[in-house]
Design a protein around this motif. Structure first.
Motif, PDB file in Angstrom:
ATOM      1  N   GLY A 182      -8.825   1.835   1.999  1.00  0.00           N
ATOM      2  CA  GLY A 182      -8.540   1.792   3.426  1.00  0.00           C
ATOM      3  C   GLY A 182      -7.739   0.574   3.821  1.00  0.00           C
ATOM      4  O   GLY A 182      -7.948  -0.528   3.293  1.00  0.00           O
ATOM      5  N   VAL A 183      -6.833   0.772   4.758  1.00  0.00           N
ATOM      6  CA  VAL A 183      -6.003  -0.304   5.293  1.00  0.00           C
ATOM      7  C   VAL A 183      -6.117  -0.301   6.812  1.00  0.00           C
ATOM      8  O   VAL A 183      -6.024   0.745   7.454  1.00  0.00           O
ATOM      9  N   LEU A 184      -6.364  -1.475   7.376  1.00  0.00           N
ATOM     10  CA  LEU A 184      -6.384  -1.665   8.831  1.00  0.00           C
ATOM     11  C   LEU A 184      -5.100  -2.375   9.221  1.00  0.00           C
ATOM     12  O   LEU A 184      -4.716  -3.370   8.597  1.00  0.00           O
ATOM     13  N   VAL A 185      -4.427  -1.872  10.257  1.00  0.00           N
ATOM     14  CA  VAL A 185      -3.124  -2.424  10.635  1.00  0.00           C
ATOM     15  C   VAL A 185      -2.986  -2.408  12.150  1.00  0.00           C
ATOM     16  O   VAL A 185      -3.436  -1.482  12.822  1.00  0.00           O
ATOM     17  N   ASP A 186      -2.386  -3.450  12.682  1.00  0.00           N
ATOM     18  CA  ASP A 186      -2.150  -3.519  14.121  1.00  0.00           C
ATOM     19  C   ASP A 186      -0.860  -2.804  14.478  1.00  0.00           C
ATOM     20  O   ASP A 186       0.164  -3.418  14.827  1.00  0.00           O
ATOM     21  N   LYS A 187      -0.909  -1.485  14.401  1.00  0.00           N
ATOM     22  CA  LYS A 187       0.179  -0.601  14.789  1.00  0.00           C
ATOM     23  C   LYS A 187      -0.423   0.611  15.499  1.00  0.00           C
ATOM     24  O   LYS A 187      -1.546   1.017  15.201  1.00  0.00           O
ATOM     25  N   PRO A 188       0.306   1.216  16.429  1.00  0.00           N
ATOM     26  CA  PRO A 188      -0.235   2.389  17.130  1.00  0.00           C
ATOM     27  C   PRO A 188      -0.517   3.530  16.156  1.00  0.00           C
ATOM     28  O   PRO A 188       0.194   3.697  15.156  1.00  0.00           O
ATOM     29  N   PRO A 189      -1.540   4.324  16.414  1.00  0.00           N
ATOM     30  CA  PRO A 189      -1.845   5.465  15.541  1.00  0.00           C
ATOM     31  C   PRO A 189      -0.675   6.446  15.474  1.00  0.00           C
ATOM     32  O   PRO A 189       0.081   6.603  16.435  1.00  0.00           O
ATOM     33  N   VAL A 190      -0.563   7.110  14.336  1.00  0.00           N
ATOM     34  CA  VAL A 190       0.525   8.061  14.147  1.00  0.00           C
ATOM     35  C   VAL A 190       0.311   9.325  14.965  1.00  0.00           C
ATOM     36  O   VAL A 190       1.259  10.058  15.248  1.00  0.00           O
ATOM     37  N   ASP A 191      -0.942   9.575  15.370  1.00  0.00           N
ATOM     38  CA  ASP A 191      -1.256  10.811  16.092  1.00  0.00           C
ATOM     39  C   ASP A 191      -2.393  10.513  17.068  1.00  0.00           C
ATOM     40  O   ASP A 191      -3.215   9.634  16.804  1.00  0.00           O
ATOM     41  N   PRO A 192      -2.471  11.231  18.191  1.00  0.00           N
ATOM     42  CA  PRO A 192      -3.569  10.988  19.123  1.00  0.00           C
ATOM     43  C   PRO A 192      -4.939  11.307  18.541  1.00  0.00           C
ATOM     44  O   PRO A 192      -5.955  10.807  19.025  1.00  0.00           O
ATOM     45  N   GLU A 193      -4.996  12.154  17.496  1.00  0.00           N
ATOM     46  CA  GLU A 193      -6.266  12.524  16.883  1.00  0.00           C
ATOM     47  C   GLU A 193      -6.230  12.225  15.386  1.00  0.00           C
ATOM     48  O   GLU A 193      -5.190  11.893  14.827  1.00  0.00           O
ATOM     49  N   LEU A 194      -7.384  12.360  14.733  1.00  0.00           N
ATOM     50  CA  LEU A 194      -7.443  12.110  13.297  1.00  0.00           C
ATOM     51  C   LEU A 194      -6.745  13.231  12.528  1.00  0.00           C
ATOM     52  O   LEU A 194      -6.773  14.387  12.949  1.00  0.00           O
ATOM     53  N   ILE A 195      -6.151  12.867  11.398  1.00  0.00           N
ATOM     54  CA  ILE A 195      -5.525  13.838  10.507  1.00  0.00           C
ATOM     55  C   ILE A 195      -6.168  13.712   9.132  1.00  0.00           C
ATOM     56  O   ILE A 195      -6.103  12.649   8.508  1.00  0.00           O
ATOM     57  N   TYR A 196      -6.787  14.784   8.668  1.00  0.00           N
ATOM     58  CA  TYR A 196      -7.347  14.864   7.324  1.00  0.00           C
ATOM     59  C   TYR A 196      -6.379  15.664   6.460  1.00  0.00           C
ATOM     60  O   TYR A 196      -6.018  16.792   6.820  1.00  0.00           O
ATOM     61  N   ALA A 197      -5.984  15.098   5.321  1.00  0.00           N
ATOM     62  CA  ALA A 197      -4.951  15.737   4.511  1.00  0.00           C
ATOM     63  C   ALA A 197      -5.382  15.895   3.056  1.00  0.00           C
ATOM     64  O   ALA A 197      -5.884  14.947   2.440  1.00  0.00           O
ATOM     65  N   HIS A 198      -5.154  17.106   2.518  1.00  0.00           N
ATOM     66  CA  HIS A 198      -5.319  17.351   1.079  1.00  0.00           C
ATOM     67  C   HIS A 198      -3.924  17.457   0.471  1.00  0.00           C
ATOM     68  O   HIS A 198      -3.043  18.135   0.998  1.00  0.00           O
ATOM     69  N   HIS A 199      -3.737  16.793  -0.659  1.00  0.00           N
ATOM     70  CA  HIS A 199      -2.475  16.838  -1.395  1.00  0.00           C
ATOM     71  C   HIS A 199      -2.800  16.818  -2.879  1.00  0.00           C
ATOM     72  O   HIS A 199      -3.874  16.326  -3.277  1.00  0.00           O
ATOM     73  N   GLU A 200      -1.915  17.340  -3.689  1.00  0.00           N
ATOM     74  CA  GLU A 200      -2.174  17.359  -5.130  1.00  0.00           C
ATOM     75  C   GLU A 200      -2.352  15.952  -5.703  1.00  0.00           C
ATOM     76  O   GLU A 200      -2.975  15.771  -6.762  1.00  0.00           O
ATOM     77  N   ARG A 201      -1.847  14.933  -5.003  1.00  0.00           N
ATOM     78  CA  ARG A 201      -2.032  13.548  -5.443  1.00  0.00           C
ATOM     79  C   ARG A 201      -3.354  12.965  -4.965  1.00  0.00           C
ATOM     80  O   ARG A 201      -3.748  11.876  -5.416  1.00  0.00           O
ATOM     81  N   LEU A 344     -13.530  20.197   0.104  1.00  0.00           N
ATOM     82  CA  LEU A 344     -12.305  20.857   0.553  1.00  0.00           C
ATOM     83  C   LEU A 344     -11.081  19.955   0.435  1.00  0.00           C
ATOM     84  O   LEU A 344     -10.000  20.403   0.048  1.00  0.00           O
ATOM     85  N   LEU A 345     -11.243  18.672   0.723  1.00  0.00           N
ATOM     86  CA  LEU A 345     -10.087  17.815   0.970  1.00  0.00           C
ATOM     87  C   LEU A 345      -9.711  16.886  -0.171  1.00  0.00           C
ATOM     88  O   LEU A 345      -8.609  16.330  -0.163  1.00  0.00           O
ATOM     89  N   HIS A 346     -10.578  16.695  -1.142  1.00  0.00           N
ATOM     90  CA  HIS A 346     -10.286  15.762  -2.229  1.00  0.00           C
ATOM     91  C   HIS A 346      -9.848  16.490  -3.494  1.00  0.00           C
ATOM     92  O   HIS A 346     -10.138  17.676  -3.676  1.00  0.00           O
ATOM     93  N   VAL A 347      -9.179  15.762  -4.354  1.00  0.00           N
ATOM     94  CA  VAL A 347      -8.808  16.289  -5.662  1.00  0.00           C
ATOM     95  C   VAL A 347      -9.908  15.946  -6.657  1.00  0.00           C
ATOM     96  O   VAL A 347     -10.279  14.773  -6.805  1.00  0.00           O
ATOM     97  N   PHE A 348     -10.443  16.960  -7.313  1.00  0.00           N
ATOM     98  CA  PHE A 348     -11.473  16.804  -8.331  1.00  0.00           C
ATOM     99  C   PHE A 348     -10.847  17.148  -9.684  1.00  0.00           C
ATOM    100  O   PHE A 348     -10.641  18.334  -9.981  1.00  0.00           O
ATOM    101  N   PRO A 349     -10.511  16.140 -10.495  1.00  0.00           N
ATOM    102  CA  PRO A 349      -9.806  16.413 -11.749  1.00  0.00           C
ATOM    103  C   PRO A 349     -10.525  17.421 -12.639  1.00  0.00           C
ATOM    104  O   PRO A 349      -9.877  18.216 -13.333  1.00  0.00           O
ATOM    105  N   GLU A 350     -11.848  17.429 -12.601  1.00  0.00           N
ATOM    106  CA  GLU A 350     -12.587  18.292 -13.515  1.00  0.00           C
ATOM    107  C   GLU A 350     -12.499  19.765 -13.152  1.00  0.00           C
ATOM    108  O   GLU A 350     -12.807  20.639 -13.975  1.00  0.00           O
ATOM    109  N   THR A 351     -12.093  20.098 -11.909  1.00  0.00           N
ATOM    110  CA  THR A 351     -12.037  21.510 -11.512  1.00  0.00           C
ATOM    111  C   THR A 351     -10.699  22.159 -11.827  1.00  0.00           C
ATOM    112  O   THR A 351     -10.584  23.388 -11.786  1.00  0.00           O
TER     113      THR A 351
END
Length: 384
Positions: A182-201, A344-351
């Protein structure tokens, strides 16, 4: 010294319980092994279920939360760049409040009227099956507090659960093979709400603390070292995992805090041992994916506070006798939801590839089914 309830731990669970008790005229002393500044220095997330918002309001700790917190009417999920919106208000008629756990703790500290002993060393719990008492050291002097009940709100590594004989408690645990950088930064949020993202990485989350402060996360291996991640490396990796439009809008900057949080699911049963009760992280841990940790702690102490007040003022044991069963029923439902979101959202290498196709099918089902989205929203905003 004597009091009615000794509360171990001055995090949000202990402070909220102390506040609920003092509102009812029940005397309680809180013991905390760290300093007040250390407690306030802990960086924690803060997505509050609306039931938690209402509890803090009842405790008289809601004014700054309503002034500075951010009401969210929904959240976004994406999978390999495909994005959908979960509209809480439309689906279940409730919302959540984004307000940091550190700020909740500060507000509860500010309104506390009873005694809180910080930097209490060598805390020990005695005779909680009979006439309980607690000892601790402060400035080289040993103190004793006799009491009617002990509330263990001192976290996963605290003394309360550790004081129990191994035969008295059953534990259930799953440790995940990854963590959140996790990184905390003094910049405006990219979106008004939270974004949960799944990616192959791996997983990513775009979160926020205020209109000018953002919190971002990426999934990393469990043995990853934070020193290996420069700000540039973090921002590059985060962008890769988000849909192109979101990645392009992110305002990057120098991190003001960077850390890796391991993920685990954990439950201890039961939560009552004579006159000792466990609440909050002393009783359970959830992965942060479902935003349930702080909310479960507040739910525990709402139940426990009512039970203790009933026992001390009305002489009824009904509440304390059912506390463990009632709390665990909600705990396991929250554990299930947090496990489901994590799966749902994380990559599980064993699967392997099969696992990712199942995740994709689950995401597609959510996109096509209002009932599925409604179930997600119902759990996210908080079960009764």
């Amino acid at each position: 010294m004597r009091t009615q309830v000794v509360i171990i731990g001055a995090g949000p669970a202990g402070l909220a319980l102390g506040r609920l008790l003092e509102q009812a005229g029940v005397d309680a002393i809180i013991l905390e092994r760290k300093s007040a500044n250390y407690v306030l220095g802990r960086i924690r997330a803060g997505v509050l279920e609306w039931g938690s918002v209402e509890l803090l309001d009842r405790a008289g700790a809601g004014a700054r939360m309503h002034a500075e917190g951010l009401v969210h009417h929904g959240t976004a999920l994406s999978f390999d760049g495909d994005r959908m919106h979960i509209d809480f208000t439309d689906l279940v008629g409730k919302q959540v409040m984004v307000y940091g756990q550190t700020e909740v703790t500060r507000d509860l500290m500010d309104i506390r009227q009873g005694t809180t002993v910080y930097e209490a060393e060598d805390v020990q719990l005695h005779d909680f099956d009979g006439k309980p008492w607690v000892s601790y050291s402060k400035d080289g002097t040993t103190h004793r507090i006799d009491c009617d009940f002990i509330a263990g709100c001192d976290g996963y590594h605290g003394v309360s659960r550790a004081s129990l004989p191994a035969s008295a408690v059953s534990t259930f645990e799953r440790v995940y093979p990854f963590g959140w950088l996790g990184v905390l930064v003094d910049k405006p949020p990219v979106d008004p709400e939270l974004i949960y993202a799944h990616h192959e990485r791996g997983f990513a989350l775009c979160s926020q603390r205020s209109p000018t402060r953002s919190r971002y996360y990426v999934q990393v291996a469990a043995d990853e070292k934070v020193e290996a991640w420069s700000d540039t490396r973090f921002w590059d990796e985060l962008r890769r995992r988000l849909d192109p439009q979101t990645a392009e809008r992110i305002e990057t900057g120098e991190s003001i805090e960077k850390s890796i949080a391991p993920l685990r699911s954990f439950v201890a049963e039961p939560l009552r041992f004579g006159r000792l009760f466990l609440a909050g992280d002393a009783a359970h841990i959830v992965p942060p994916t479902g935003a349930k940790g702080l909310n479960l702690a507040l739910s525990d102490v709402a139940l426990l506070g009512s039970a203790l007040i009933e026992a001390l003022q009305d002489g009824s044991a009904a509440g304390i006798d059912t506390y463990s069963v009632r709390a665990l029923e909600r705990i396991w439902k929250a554990e299930r939801f947090s496990w489901w979101m994590t799966s749902l959202l994380h990559v599980f290498p064993e699967t392997g590839d099969f696992g990712r196709r199942i995740q994709r099918a689950e995401f597609d089902y959510l996109m096509g089914s209002r009932a599925a989205r409604q179930s997600l929203a119902e759990n996210y905003v908080g079960l009764p």
